[in-house]
Scaffold this motif. Sequence first.
Motif, PDB file in Angstrom:
ATOM      1  N   LEU A  13       0.775  -1.260  -0.147  1.00  0.00           N
ATOM      2  CA  LEU A  13      -0.120   0.212   0.065  1.00  0.00           C
ATOM      3  C   LEU A  13       0.707   1.090  -0.012  1.00  0.00           C
ATOM      4  CD1 LEU A  13      -2.716  -0.749   2.533  1.00  0.00           C
ATOM      5  CD2 LEU A  13      -3.107  -0.427  -0.052  1.00  0.00           C
ATOM      6  N   ALA A  14       1.859   1.176   0.689  1.00  0.00           N
ATOM      7  CA  ALA A  14       2.982   2.374   0.787  1.00  0.00           C
ATOM      8  C   ALA A  14       3.360   2.624  -0.623  1.00  0.00           C
ATOM      9  CB  ALA A  14       3.737   2.209   1.783  1.00  0.00           C
ATOM     10  N   PHE A  15       3.762   1.433  -1.096  1.00  0.00           N
ATOM     11  CA  PHE A  15       4.523   1.792  -2.541  1.00  0.00           C
ATOM     12  C   PHE A  15       3.266   2.328  -3.669  1.00  0.00           C
ATOM     13  CE2 PHE A  15       4.750  -0.071  -6.824  1.00  0.00           C
ATOM     14  CZ  PHE A  15       6.065   0.252  -7.181  1.00  0.00           C
ATOM     15  N   PHE A  16       2.154   1.935  -3.367  1.00  0.00           N
ATOM     16  CA  PHE A  16       1.017   2.221  -4.352  1.00  0.00           C
ATOM     17  C   PHE A  16       0.815   3.693  -4.068  1.00  0.00           C
ATOM     18  CE2 PHE A  16      -3.509   0.864  -5.746  1.00  0.00           C
ATOM     19  CZ  PHE A  16      -2.963   0.770  -7.015  1.00  0.00           C
ATOM     20  N   LEU A  17       1.014   4.077  -2.542  1.00  0.00           N
ATOM     21  CA  LEU A  17       0.490   5.609  -2.301  1.00  0.00           C
ATOM     22  C   LEU A  17       1.720   6.494  -3.016  1.00  0.00           C
ATOM     23  CD1 LEU A  17      -1.439   7.638  -0.959  1.00  0.00           C
ATOM     24  CD2 LEU A  17       0.264   7.211   1.029  1.00  0.00           C
ATOM     25  N   THR A  18       2.921   5.843  -2.910  1.00  0.00           N
ATOM     26  CA  THR A  18       4.168   6.765  -3.313  1.00  0.00           C
ATOM     27  C   THR A  18       3.952   6.978  -4.812  1.00  0.00           C
ATOM     28  OG1 THR A  18       5.338   5.168  -1.830  1.00  0.00           O
ATOM     29  CG2 THR A  18       6.465   7.083  -2.523  1.00  0.00           C
ATOM     30  N   VAL A  19       3.775   5.815  -5.417  1.00  0.00           N
ATOM     31  CA  VAL A  19       3.903   6.081  -6.814  1.00  0.00           C
ATOM     32  C   VAL A  19       2.730   6.966  -7.268  1.00  0.00           C
ATOM     33  CG1 VAL A  19       3.723   4.823  -9.107  1.00  0.00           C
ATOM     34  CG2 VAL A  19       4.612   3.663  -7.323  1.00  0.00           C
ATOM     35  N   THR A  20       1.873   6.646  -6.537  1.00  0.00           N
ATOM     36  CA  THR A  20       0.457   7.773  -7.137  1.00  0.00           C
ATOM     37  C   THR A  20       0.860   9.142  -6.871  1.00  0.00           C
ATOM     38  OG1 THR A  20      -0.987   5.906  -6.173  1.00  0.00           O
ATOM     39  CG2 THR A  20      -2.029   8.050  -6.577  1.00  0.00           C
ATOM     40  N   ALA A  21       1.692   9.533  -5.531  1.00  0.00           N
ATOM     41  CA  ALA A  21       2.112  10.806  -5.567  1.00  0.00           C
ATOM     42  C   ALA A  21       2.872  11.206  -6.592  1.00  0.00           C
ATOM     43  CB  ALA A  21       2.620  10.846  -4.142  1.00  0.00           C
ATOM     44  N   LEU A  22       3.728  10.288  -7.079  1.00  0.00           N
ATOM     45  CA  LEU A  22       4.693  10.634  -8.337  1.00  0.00           C
ATOM     46  C   LEU A  22       3.872  11.223  -9.414  1.00  0.00           C
ATOM     47  CD1 LEU A  22       7.591   8.245  -8.038  1.00  0.00           C
ATOM     48  CD2 LEU A  22       7.755  10.755  -7.432  1.00  0.00           C
ATOM     49  N   LEU A  23       2.796  10.463  -9.894  1.00  0.00           N
ATOM     50  CA  LEU A  23       2.433  10.916 -11.011  1.00  0.00           C
ATOM     51  C   LEU A  23       1.971  12.312 -11.243  1.00  0.00           C
ATOM     52  CD1 LEU A  23       0.922   9.679 -13.657  1.00  0.00           C
ATOM     53  CD2 LEU A  23      -1.335   9.806 -12.518  1.00  0.00           C
ATOM     54  N   PRO A  24       1.404  12.938 -10.246  1.00  0.00           N
ATOM     55  CA  PRO A  24       1.096  14.517 -10.420  1.00  0.00           C
ATOM     56  C   PRO A  24       2.376  15.287 -10.614  1.00  0.00           C
ATOM     57  CG  PRO A  24      -0.274  13.718  -8.422  1.00  0.00           C
ATOM     58  CD  PRO A  24       0.767  12.560  -9.032  1.00  0.00           C
TER      59      PRO A  24
ATOM     60  N   PRO B 161      -9.892   3.209  -4.613  1.00  0.00           N
ATOM     61  CA  PRO B 161     -11.093   4.392  -4.620  1.00  0.00           C
ATOM     62  C   PRO B 161     -10.438   5.708  -4.096  1.00  0.00           C
ATOM     63  CG  PRO B 161     -12.082   2.321  -4.023  1.00  0.00           C
ATOM     64  CD  PRO B 161     -10.712   2.029  -3.972  1.00  0.00           C
ATOM     65  N   VAL B 162      -9.682   5.398  -2.801  1.00  0.00           N
ATOM     66  CA  VAL B 162      -8.956   6.373  -2.088  1.00  0.00           C
ATOM     67  C   VAL B 162      -8.015   7.182  -3.062  1.00  0.00           C
ATOM     68  CG1 VAL B 162      -7.720   7.088   0.076  1.00  0.00           C
ATOM     69  CG2 VAL B 162      -9.293   5.157   0.068  1.00  0.00           C
ATOM     70  N   LEU B 163      -7.007   6.346  -3.673  1.00  0.00           N
ATOM     71  CA  LEU B 163      -6.113   7.060  -4.670  1.00  0.00           C
ATOM     72  C   LEU B 163      -6.861   7.498  -5.836  1.00  0.00           C
ATOM     73  CD1 LEU B 163      -3.585   3.978  -4.286  1.00  0.00           C
ATOM     74  CD2 LEU B 163      -3.426   6.306  -3.291  1.00  0.00           C
ATOM     75  N   ALA B 164      -7.818   7.012  -6.221  1.00  0.00           N
ATOM     76  CA  ALA B 164      -8.522   7.572  -7.420  1.00  0.00           C
ATOM     77  C   ALA B 164      -9.177   8.847  -6.953  1.00  0.00           C
ATOM     78  CB  ALA B 164      -9.669   6.722  -7.852  1.00  0.00           C
ATOM     79  N   LEU B 165      -9.266   9.158  -5.606  1.00  0.00           N
ATOM     80  CA  LEU B 165      -9.970  10.265  -5.023  1.00  0.00           C
ATOM     81  C   LEU B 165      -8.774  11.361  -5.199  1.00  0.00           C
ATOM     82  CD1 LEU B 165     -12.387  11.797  -3.410  1.00  0.00           C
ATOM     83  CD2 LEU B 165     -10.985  11.155  -1.649  1.00  0.00           C
ATOM     84  N   LEU B 166      -7.681  10.902  -4.795  1.00  0.00           N
ATOM     85  CA  LEU B 166      -6.494  11.838  -5.139  1.00  0.00           C
ATOM     86  C   LEU B 166      -6.189  12.304  -6.434  1.00  0.00           C
ATOM     87  CD1 LEU B 166      -3.951  10.194  -2.439  1.00  0.00           C
ATOM     88  CD2 LEU B 166      -5.211  12.204  -2.255  1.00  0.00           C
ATOM     89  N   LEU B 167      -6.196  11.387  -7.322  1.00  0.00           N
ATOM     90  CA  LEU B 167      -6.294  11.695  -8.743  1.00  0.00           C
ATOM     91  C   LEU B 167      -7.584  12.389  -9.379  1.00  0.00           C
ATOM     92  CD1 LEU B 167      -4.109   8.582  -9.729  1.00  0.00           C
ATOM     93  CD2 LEU B 167      -3.266  10.929  -9.222  1.00  0.00           C
ATOM     94  N   ASN B 168      -8.458  12.523  -8.618  1.00  0.00           N
ATOM     95  CA  ASN B 168      -9.551  13.293  -9.169  1.00  0.00           C
ATOM     96  C   ASN B 168     -10.314  12.268 -10.219  1.00  0.00           C
ATOM     97  OD1 ASN B 168     -11.354  15.701  -9.706  1.00  0.00           O
ATOM     98  ND2 ASN B 168     -10.300  16.112 -11.627  1.00  0.00           N
ATOM     99  N   MET B 169     -10.415  11.089  -9.818  1.00  0.00           N
ATOM    100  CA  MET B 169     -11.045  10.327 -10.872  1.00  0.00           C
ATOM    101  C   MET B 169     -12.837  10.425 -10.714  1.00  0.00           C
ATOM    102  SD  MET B 169     -10.681   6.293 -11.747  1.00  0.00           S
ATOM    103  CE  MET B 169     -11.757   5.609 -10.775  1.00  0.00           C
ATOM    104  N   PRO B 170     -13.473  10.515 -11.908  1.00  0.00           N
ATOM    105  CA  PRO B 170     -14.965  10.947 -11.516  1.00  0.00           C
ATOM    106  C   PRO B 170     -15.734   9.736 -10.538  1.00  0.00           C
ATOM    107  CG  PRO B 170     -14.440  11.278 -13.916  1.00  0.00           C
ATOM    108  CD  PRO B 170     -12.952  10.764 -13.127  1.00  0.00           C
ATOM    109  N   ILE B 171     -16.515  10.101 -10.119  1.00  0.00           N
ATOM    110  CA  ILE B 171     -16.999   9.297  -9.050  1.00  0.00           C
ATOM    111  C   ILE B 171     -17.703   7.857  -9.678  1.00  0.00           C
ATOM    112  CG2 ILE B 171     -19.322  10.098  -8.887  1.00  0.00           C
ATOM    113  CD1 ILE B 171     -18.223   9.869  -5.814  1.00  0.00           C
ATOM    114  N   GLU B 172     -18.087   7.726 -10.915  1.00  0.00           N
ATOM    115  CA  GLU B 172     -18.772   6.691 -11.497  1.00  0.00           C
ATOM    116  C   GLU B 172     -17.716   5.579 -11.722  1.00  0.00           C
ATOM    117  OE1 GLU B 172     -19.013   9.796 -12.352  1.00  0.00           O
ATOM    118  OE2 GLU B 172     -19.219  10.024 -14.686  1.00  0.00           O
ATOM    119  N   GLY B 173     -16.523   5.899 -11.714  1.00  0.00           N
ATOM    120  CA  GLY B 173     -15.423   5.024 -12.045  1.00  0.00           C
ATOM    121  C   GLY B 173     -14.863   3.831 -10.571  1.00  0.00           C
ATOM    122  N   TYR B 174     -15.303   4.630  -9.554  1.00  0.00           N
ATOM    123  CA  TYR B 174     -14.808   3.852  -8.398  1.00  0.00           C
ATOM    124  C   TYR B 174     -15.162   2.404  -8.413  1.00  0.00           C
ATOM    125  CZ  TYR B 174     -13.455   8.403  -6.239  1.00  0.00           C
ATOM    126  OH  TYR B 174     -12.971   9.516  -6.327  1.00  0.00           O
TER     127      TYR B 174
END
Lengths: 243, 221
Positions: free
Chosen positions: B26-37, B114-127
């Motif tokens: 999960l930590a890896f997942f979160l870090t990579v997600t933070a790198l994208l923006p 879904p939490v990471l999708a929220l950070l990346l501004n994904m539209p809610i119908e995608g969750y």
Amino acid sequence: MLRYANPKRFLDLSATLLPFLWVLAIALLGWGLYEAIFVVPPDYQQGDSVRIMYVHVPSAWMGSFIYGFMFIASVVGLVWKHPLADAAAKEAAPIGACFTAACLITGSLWGKPMWGTYWIWDARLTSMLVLLFLYLGYIGIWSAIEDRAKAARAAAILCVVGVINIPIIRFSVEWWDTLHQGPSVVRFENGKLSPSIDPSMLWPLLAAGLGCTFLFFALLFVRMRTEIARRRIRTLMSARAAA
Amino acid sequence: MSAFIALLRRDLTLAFRVGGGPFLGLAFFLTVTALLPLGVGARLGLLGEAAAGFLWVAAALAALLSLDRLFQADAEDGTLDQLALGSLPLELAVLAKCLAHWLTTGLPLAFAAPVLALLLNMPIEGYLPLTLSLLIGSPVFSLAGAIGAALTAGLRRGGLLLSLLVLPLFVPVVIFGAGTVSLAMGGQSNLGAFLFLGAASLFALVLAPLAAAAALRIHLS
């Protein structure tokens, strides 16, 4: 086929066949490419760039054909544990990788004037690129495992898994996105297979394709003979070191 | 069956006590997600569009990162030889290890998505499709990945080779996994993509343990 799996018989047979293979490969490729460059008329839309087809399409055929060949050799190697089949698969892989790379590079050069871009993430391009990765992984595993017999079996398993996966990749990328034209050299029309390009262009293309096939077998035989010789030298040297 | 459960419990315990269990993934997942923006710029529209595909790629990478330890430690200390000699067929032992791997990587990522999708501004119908598709599709990462892990088990530096071997096998799942979300956001039916993911998982569930066990036997002999 197993009768010729004896390395001695293979060496004799390949020594007899090699000159014919070279002559056929050079003659067919020479005629096909001569026709393609000087005789075939330029396309009414694509102009002279259509001539890339005579390298691009045979390379694409060979890329898939050689993987199929490796699959058969791998299965034979897995079932009968024959070193010559393993050697055939091993030595075919770099040739297949080169044809696949040639297909991608010529396609990319052709794509720039025609589609306006060197590369797009299109279904056929992507599946060809994945095929190249499969080749590289296959070559990689051969070089990573030192023990030859183990490397052969590991590579064979990888090749079989790859063959199961290729249709799935093919189908999924096609579903995903496509710009490349469908297969268009031959088509089914009124229930029978008929060529969809003019004979003046079809024959040079077929000659180039057949020439590439003979070229592949010629190169393969040379590589396999080298491999057999290399193995012999290694055995001799270890025998001498032991003595 | 008890051997299967014992092996599963052992691997889960090991994952929790030594590797931090699901939290490391999960930590890896979160870090990579933070790198994208940080990498592509913080434009919300762009991030929202790329989110589904990116999270699927991140899930594949997270699986890949832990795959090279799947058999490696056991191959080094001889546990693998014991497993091969034991009453449990090697195929089922592989399956138990895959299941443990999926429970500690794929499953937590599916719920974190879904939490990471929220950070990346994904539209809610995608969750919902994102979570469901990760639940259905990510077992392929553990199962197909096990083939690569088994092929490279005895090698000293198998990690890079492993990714080259395994990533082509991940291609279809990533395409259809991300497809379920983009179809849902486009208002189209994504049933076909879900059915494909399910088929891929079942297919891998049957065939991957066979291939991985065959590959492990090479190194054991």
